[in-house]
Design a protein around this motif. Sequence first.
Motif, PDB file in Angstrom:
ATOM      1  N   GLY A 277       0.786  -1.217   0.000  1.00 44.13           N
ATOM      2  CA  GLY A 277       0.000   0.000   0.000  1.00 44.13           C
ATOM      3  C   GLY A 277       0.821   1.271   0.000  1.00 44.13           C
ATOM      4  N   ALA A 278       0.179   2.374  -0.380  1.00 44.50           N
ATOM      5  CA  ALA A 278       0.865   3.662  -0.520  1.00 44.50           C
ATOM      6  C   ALA A 278       1.203   4.320   0.804  1.00 44.50           C
ATOM      7  N   ASP A 279       0.645   3.808   1.903  1.00 43.02           N
ATOM      8  CA  ASP A 279       0.942   4.431   3.189  1.00 43.02           C
ATOM      9  C   ASP A 279       2.264   3.941   3.768  1.00 43.02           C
ATOM     10  N   LYS A 280       2.858   2.921   3.146  1.00 38.98           N
ATOM     11  CA  LYS A 280       4.169   2.451   3.587  1.00 38.98           C
ATOM     12  C   LYS A 280       5.274   3.289   2.952  1.00 38.98           C
ATOM     13  N   THR A 281       6.440   3.253   3.571  1.00 37.31           N
ATOM     14  CA  THR A 281       7.609   3.955   3.037  1.00 37.31           C
ATOM     15  C   THR A 281       8.785   2.987   2.980  1.00 37.31           C
ATOM     16  N   TYR A 282       9.869   3.453   2.403  1.00 36.37           N
ATOM     17  CA  TYR A 282      11.083   2.643   2.362  1.00 36.37           C
ATOM     18  C   TYR A 282      11.489   2.203   3.757  1.00 36.37           C
ATOM     19  N   GLN A 283      11.357   3.070   4.736  1.00 33.61           N
ATOM     20  CA  GLN A 283      11.762   2.757   6.103  1.00 33.61           C
ATOM     21  C   GLN A 283      10.749   1.863   6.815  1.00 33.61           C
ATOM     22  N   THR A 284       9.475   2.134   6.664  1.00 33.36           N
ATOM     23  CA  THR A 284       8.461   1.399   7.428  1.00 33.36           C
ATOM     24  C   THR A 284       8.060   0.076   6.783  1.00 33.36           C
ATOM     25  N   SER A 285       8.386  -0.113   5.522  1.00 33.35           N
ATOM     26  CA  SER A 285       7.952  -1.330   4.815  1.00 33.35           C
ATOM     27  C   SER A 285       8.807  -2.549   5.130  1.00 33.35           C
ATOM     28  N   GLY A 286      10.004  -2.334   5.648  1.00 32.52           N
ATOM     29  CA  GLY A 286      10.945  -3.431   5.809  1.00 32.52           C
ATOM     30  C   GLY A 286      12.011  -3.458   4.728  1.00 32.52           C
ATOM     31  N   TYR A 287      11.819  -2.700   3.656  1.00 37.68           N
ATOM     32  CA  TYR A 287      12.797  -2.670   2.577  1.00 37.68           C
ATOM     33  C   TYR A 287      14.148  -2.133   3.048  1.00 37.68           C
ATOM     34  N   ALA A 288      14.123  -1.132   3.915  1.00 38.66           N
ATOM     35  CA  ALA A 288      15.387  -0.585   4.417  1.00 38.66           C
ATOM     36  C   ALA A 288      16.149  -1.631   5.225  1.00 38.66           C
ATOM     37  N   ASP A 289      15.435  -2.422   6.023  1.00 38.09           N
ATOM     38  CA  ASP A 289      16.075  -3.473   6.816  1.00 38.09           C
ATOM     39  C   ASP A 289      16.675  -4.546   5.920  1.00 38.09           C
ATOM     40  N   ARG A 290      15.941  -4.928   4.872  1.00 35.23           N
ATOM     41  CA  ARG A 290      16.469  -5.948   3.952  1.00 35.23           C
ATOM     42  C   ARG A 290      17.709  -5.422   3.228  1.00 35.23           C
TER      43      ARG A 290
ATOM     44  N   GLU B 102       6.699   1.157  -4.345  1.00 37.92           N
ATOM     45  CA  GLU B 102       8.024   0.612  -4.029  1.00 37.92           C
ATOM     46  C   GLU B 102       9.015   0.741  -5.175  1.00 37.92           C
ATOM     47  N   VAL B 103       8.519   0.871  -6.421  1.00 36.16           N
ATOM     48  CA  VAL B 103       9.471   0.934  -7.532  1.00 36.16           C
ATOM     49  C   VAL B 103      10.325   2.203  -7.478  1.00 36.16           C
ATOM     50  N   ASN B 104       9.837   3.238  -6.831  1.00 37.01           N
ATOM     51  CA  ASN B 104      10.652   4.443  -6.680  1.00 37.01           C
ATOM     52  C   ASN B 104      11.894   4.181  -5.841  1.00 37.01           C
ATOM     53  N   SER B 105      11.784   3.256  -4.897  1.00 38.75           N
ATOM     54  CA  SER B 105      12.955   2.878  -4.106  1.00 38.75           C
ATOM     55  C   SER B 105      13.789   1.821  -4.812  1.00 38.75           C
ATOM     56  N   ILE B 106      13.112   0.819  -5.419  1.00 41.26           N
ATOM     57  CA  ILE B 106      13.833  -0.271  -6.097  1.00 41.26           C
ATOM     58  C   ILE B 106      14.735   0.271  -7.198  1.00 41.26           C
ATOM     59  N   PHE B 107      14.223   1.237  -7.968  1.00 38.97           N
ATOM     60  CA  PHE B 107      14.980   1.775  -9.105  1.00 38.97           C
ATOM     61  C   PHE B 107      15.458   3.212  -8.863  1.00 38.97           C
ATOM     62  N   GLY B 108      15.484   3.597  -7.572  1.00 36.73           N
ATOM     63  CA  GLY B 108      15.948   4.931  -7.227  1.00 36.73           C
ATOM     64  C   GLY B 108      17.109   4.890  -6.248  1.00 36.73           C
ATOM     65  N   PRO B 109      17.489   6.023  -5.710  1.00 40.03           N
ATOM     66  CA  PRO B 109      18.671   6.128  -4.845  1.00 40.03           C
ATOM     67  C   PRO B 109      18.615   5.248  -3.593  1.00 40.03           C
ATOM     68  N   ASP B 110      17.426   4.920  -3.111  1.00 43.04           N
ATOM     69  CA  ASP B 110      17.335   4.100  -1.900  1.00 43.04           C
ATOM     70  C   ASP B 110      18.010   2.740  -2.063  1.00 43.04           C
ATOM     71  N   MET B 111      17.908   2.146  -3.278  1.00 38.21           N
ATOM     72  CA  MET B 111      18.287   0.737  -3.398  1.00 38.21           C
ATOM     73  C   MET B 111      19.255   0.414  -4.526  1.00 38.21           C
ATOM     74  N   THR B 112      19.442   1.286  -5.478  1.00 38.63           N
ATOM     75  CA  THR B 112      20.237   0.905  -6.644  1.00 38.63           C
ATOM     76  C   THR B 112      21.721   0.713  -6.343  1.00 38.63           C
ATOM     77  N   ASN B 113      22.177   1.200  -5.216  1.00 46.88           N
ATOM     78  CA  ASN B 113      23.577   0.949  -4.864  1.00 46.88           C
ATOM     79  C   ASN B 113      23.796  -0.497  -4.428  1.00 46.88           C
ATOM     80  N   ASP B 114      22.747  -1.127  -3.869  1.00 47.95           N
ATOM     81  CA  ASP B 114      22.896  -2.469  -3.310  1.00 47.95           C
ATOM     82  C   ASP B 114      22.079  -3.535  -4.035  1.00 47.95           C
ATOM     83  N   TRP B 115      21.034  -3.127  -4.725  1.00 47.36           N
ATOM     84  CA  TRP B 115      20.150  -4.058  -5.412  1.00 47.36           C
ATOM     85  C   TRP B 115      20.276  -3.882  -6.919  1.00 47.36           C
ATOM     86  N   SER B 116      19.848  -4.922  -7.634  1.00 48.80           N
ATOM     87  CA  SER B 116      19.930  -4.895  -9.102  1.00 48.80           C
ATOM     88  C   SER B 116      18.553  -4.970  -9.753  1.00 48.80           C
TER      89      SER B 116
END
Length: 508
Positions: free
Chosen positions: A231-244, A272-286
Amino acid sequence: MVRLTMLPTLALVAACSLTSSTLALNPIAIKGTKFFDSVSKDQFFLKGVAYQPRTLSTGFSDPLSKPADCKRDFALMKDLGLNTIRVYQVDPSLNHDECMKLLESSGMYLLLDLAVPKYAIVRNNPEYDISIWNNVRSTIDAFKGYSNTLGFFVGNEVTNDNKTTVASGYVKALLRDTKNYISTAATRKIPVGYANNDDPDIRLQIQAYFNCGKDEERIDFFGINLYEWCGADKTYQTSGYADRTKEIASYSIPVFLSEFGCNTVTPRTFPEVNSIFGPDMTNDWSGGIVYEWSQEDNNYGLVQIKPDNTVTLLPDYKNLKTALSTLHPTGVKMDAFNKQLPASTCPAITSSWEPSATLPPTPSSAACDCVVSSLGCVASDQAVATTESLGTLLNTICGMTSCDDISSNGKTGVYGKYSFCSPSQKLSYMYNQYYTTVGKKAAATCSFNGMAKLAVAAKSSDQGCSTVKDTNAGTKTGTGNVNSGAAFKYDGVLFSLAVLLTASVVGV
């Protein structure tokens, strides 16, 4: 595949040259923790979708053997801006040339799962036998020649909790054999990975286990099926994506989302695609693979495939297109990237992580055929035809005499010399064991209520059979056609083996 045999030689050469130069995608290479285009040296981020239409099919359906469907779907995927599809099961005996060319001309790569339900390591009762291995080899042979075969998954969520960890040892044995086979049978290195289910109790053990040990026992990439962002109310930090992301920051190989797209809130808008393909994750994820293309009973579809084989775009398709439209990560150049991280340390054996360090042996059809040729009492046609009862028959005979030679224990690391043979071959071996030892070769003891019969043994004993290995008779040439050639030599005679080529399975 278009047949050009009637063209003059020069026209044929020109046509082939045109095809290879205009359609061929550059193979994807791995350097350190990232994927790269092996020619342009640009970093490669997976923008993909899981592709396994099934609701309208009767039984198993191979999506890459249907050119009309591929043409319809791949054009829509290209319009989404995708560059990869993940397919969970195929039939390696079918022809995939046209779909793979259509995929290639659409600018997309294939990630292919090697296991299918009929030939798979079962998490609660794991075994690794010749049927699994032969089907995996046939699938590799069918797809190794395509330049847009990005890689293979050797397993998907096989161990899915702390009670099924022993199964991972069997998957790792299949990983070992798959990588060794590709190194001899393919003209290039095709990477092999594993997709994890993100169970909180064992996610770190799985991550470490498949990236530790000998080179041939380590995956080349790691996928995580992640459904934490709902859902849209989650964020990179609250979704668990930051922990992963923190957990994979020091991982030595590429990591991507092998499935994503939680559907507890619909229609999905894919924040979530804004994080997956943005600055939040592209340094560590592919990148990542959204689940899934077609609308099925589980309600994850981007499109609806109708009975007349036309397609309706669903809100999720349109929302994903909007979300992806502005995201174009560039990453780093291959030659400029030199970061190398160490492989993982194998997790300690505990009550919640139990696979032995000793892996199961490589299955050998040659060894199994050899031992069967030495038996004077074998399973009858009636027993073999009753496939669903073979387990019951084996349990019965194993209560009458030792079955150590056909058993395997992934927790203790003890594997019988014929533990990888088929159930019917194991049953024949055990009937013969009882017949020759307890029954003292009395004809009446080779009956088992009609489930066994006397046979004329071609060999006096099974001496040496357990060490007979299959020989890959395939070549490194070809463009994806199945080459099932396996052979073995015994007493100076070369025998050819029929490899299982069909995968009659149910949908994922």
